[in-house]
Write a protein that holds these residues in place. Structure first.
Motif, PDB file in Angstrom:
ATOM      1  N   ASN A 137       0.851  -1.198   0.000  1.00 28.50           N
ATOM      2  CA  ASN A 137       0.000   0.000   0.000  1.00 28.50           C
ATOM      3  C   ASN A 137       0.884   1.245   0.000  1.00 28.50           C
ATOM      4  N   ARG A 166       3.405   2.597   4.966  1.00 24.76           N
ATOM      5  CA  ARG A 166       3.427   3.395   6.204  1.00 24.76           C
ATOM      6  C   ARG A 166       4.382   2.813   7.251  1.00 24.76           C
ATOM      7  N   ASP A 174       2.460  -5.317  -3.949  1.00 27.98           N
ATOM      8  CA  ASP A 174       1.032  -5.042  -3.800  1.00 27.98           C
ATOM      9  C   ASP A 174       0.370  -5.464  -5.100  1.00 27.98           C
ATOM     10  N   ASP A 200      -0.172 -10.641  -6.957  1.00 32.34           N
ATOM     11  CA  ASP A 200      -1.076 -11.199  -5.968  1.00 32.34           C
ATOM     12  C   ASP A 200      -0.217 -12.025  -4.999  1.00 32.34           C
ATOM     13  N   ASN A 201      -0.288 -11.680  -3.720  1.00 33.85           N
ATOM     14  CA  ASN A 201       0.573 -12.399  -2.767  1.00 33.85           C
ATOM     15  C   ASN A 201       0.116 -13.834  -2.528  1.00 33.85           C
ATOM     16  N   ASP A 233      -0.111  -7.395   5.975  1.00 35.07           N
ATOM     17  CA  ASP A 233      -1.136  -6.531   6.595  1.00 35.07           C
ATOM     18  C   ASP A 233      -2.327  -6.507   5.637  1.00 35.07           C
TER      19      ASP A 233
HETATM   20  C1  LIG Z   1      -4.325  -2.665   4.829  1.00 36.46           C
HETATM   21  S1  LIG Z   1      -3.506  -2.235   3.350  1.00 36.46           S
HETATM   22  C2  LIG Z   1      -1.823  -2.311   3.829  1.00 36.46           C
HETATM   23  C3  LIG Z   1      -1.341  -1.029   4.458  1.00 36.46           C
HETATM   24  C4  LIG Z   1       0.167  -0.968   4.574  1.00 36.46           C
HETATM   25  N1  LIG Z   1       0.659  -1.905   5.570  1.00 36.46           N
HETATM   26  C5  LIG Z   1       0.656   0.399   4.942  1.00 36.46           C
HETATM   27  O1  LIG Z   1       1.161   0.546   6.049  1.00 36.46           O
HETATM   28  O2  LIG Z   1       0.544   1.324   4.139  1.00 36.46           O
HETATM   29  C6  LIG Z   1      -3.692  -3.707   2.398  1.00 36.46           C
HETATM   30  C7  LIG Z   1      -3.019  -3.674   1.039  1.00 36.46           C
HETATM   31  O3  LIG Z   1      -2.988  -5.022   0.565  1.00 36.46           O
HETATM   32  C8  LIG Z   1      -3.174  -5.031  -0.810  1.00 36.46           C
HETATM   33  N2  LIG Z   1      -3.654  -6.370  -1.161  1.00 36.46           N
HETATM   34  C9  LIG Z   1      -4.857  -6.910  -0.883  1.00 36.46           C
HETATM   35  N3  LIG Z   1      -4.918  -8.162  -1.345  1.00 36.46           N
HETATM   36  C10 LIG Z   1      -3.715  -8.419  -1.928  1.00 36.46           C
HETATM   37  C11 LIG Z   1      -3.178  -9.550  -2.591  1.00 36.46           C
HETATM   38  N4  LIG Z   1      -3.873 -10.684  -2.738  1.00 36.46           N
HETATM   39  N5  LIG Z   1      -1.914  -9.468  -3.049  1.00 36.46           N
HETATM   40  C12 LIG Z   1      -1.184  -8.334  -2.891  1.00 36.46           C
HETATM   41  N6  LIG Z   1      -1.660  -7.224  -2.288  1.00 36.46           N
HETATM   42  C13 LIG Z   1      -2.904  -7.276  -1.803  1.00 36.46           C
HETATM   43  C14 LIG Z   1      -4.169  -3.927  -1.075  1.00 36.46           C
HETATM   44  O4  LIG Z   1      -4.062  -3.460  -2.414  1.00 36.46           O
HETATM   45  C15 LIG Z   1      -3.740  -2.875  -0.049  1.00 36.46           C
HETATM   46  O5  LIG Z   1      -2.880  -1.948  -0.626  1.00 36.46           O
END
Ligand SMILES: C[S@@+](CC[C@H](N)C(=O)[O-])C[C@H]1O[C@@H](n2cnc3c(N)ncnc32)[C@H](O)[C@@H]1O
Length: 238
Positions: free
Chosen positions: A60, A63, A76, A88-89, A106
């Motif tokens: 994301n 942060r 991401d 995609d993780n 996260d």
């Molecule tokens: C809660 S935010 C993370 C915030 C981050 N830790 C920060 O401090 O800025 C979740 C992030 O996970 C990403 N995300 C969701 N599913 C995902 C996936 N399957 N693979 C990779 N990224 C993913 C979203 O696009 C989003 O940017």
């Protein structure tokens, strides 16, 4: 008794040191500082191999790393955050095996809010754009098993998986994804070493909420998993 109490008060305020070096200076199970500070404390306390390179698999806005000098590889699925790896993780296409000392996770902790499922600022900022309805049993735990398989693959032996998981209420029921995550991590072959409660000052609030039926959460969990059969260092050595 008094001496024991004095020792406990004293150790509580000592700077936290590496685990297993013969001194008793544990990390606190409740954390009131920032995520970035906690991550640094966890690296010092739990790591038995060098933490870097670190994979942040849900980067994301990054942060966690705003004031960090750590070597972080950002991933991401959403290219707009400009991560080093857009992936995609749950697949981690193109990422080689056994190369990271730490994987940080996260994931979104709520599904899309309200009727407009993609454009609300909260949803997009916090990645809450994944399905979380009846077919998913109103929770997001289905995301974890394929991610855990990949995290295990790309971690070095003894590497750490550090996951920030927040419980939620959805469809009028409490959901407990932190329990799901711990069970699924063990099933994936990790050892779940610890659970740290991170608290924040105020709970999330929305002016559309009229009635309260559940405690307003002002905590989340950081779950510490090791790619190993062991939780603990042995006399500082492995
Ligand atoms: C809660 S935010 C993370 C915030 C981050 N830790 C920060 O401090 O800025 C979740 C992030 O996970 C990403 N995300 C969701 N599913 C995902 C996936 N399957 N693979 C990779 N990224 C993913 C979203 O696009 C989003 O940017």
């Amino acid at each position: 008794m008094l001496e024991q109490l004095a020792l406990e008060c004293f150790t509580e305020h000592l700077p936290m040191s590496r685990n297993g070096n013969g001194s008793y200076r544990p990390i606190s199970s409740v954390w009131e500082g920032s995520d970035g500070e906690l991550l640094e404390a966890m690296f010092k306390f739990y790591a038995v191999i060098p933490p870097e390179p670190i994979l942040d698999s849900t980067f994301n806005a990054g942060r966690f790393w705003k004031v960090s000098k750590r070597r972080v590889v950002s991933m991401d699925k959403d290219a707009k955050y400009k991560p080093m790896i857009v992936a995609d993780n749950r697949v981690m296409k193109g990422v080689m095996d056994s190369q990271f000392g730490v994987v940080v996770y996260d994931p979104p902790h709520v599904g899309p809010q309200g009727r407009d499922k993609s454009r609300k600022k909260f949803d997009v900022d916090f990645g809450a754009t994944v399905e979380c309805g009846k077919d998913q049993n109103w929770n997001l735990s289905y995301l974890y098993p394929p991610f855990l398989k990949q995290a295990k693959r790309v971690l070095k032996p003894e590497g750490l998986l550090l996951a920030k998981i927040t419980d939620m209420v959805n469809n009028h029921r409490s959901k407990w994804p932190h329990c799901d995550f711990m069970r699924m991590a063990e099933e994936a072959g990790f050892t779940v070493c610890d659970l740290i409660v991170k608290v924040r000052n105020g709970p999330m609030v929305s002016n559309k909420w009229q009635n309260a039926h559940h405690a307003r959460k002002r905590h989340c969990f950081w779950i510490v998993c090791r790619k190993s059969d062991d939780c603990e260092r042995r006399n500082g050595k492995k």
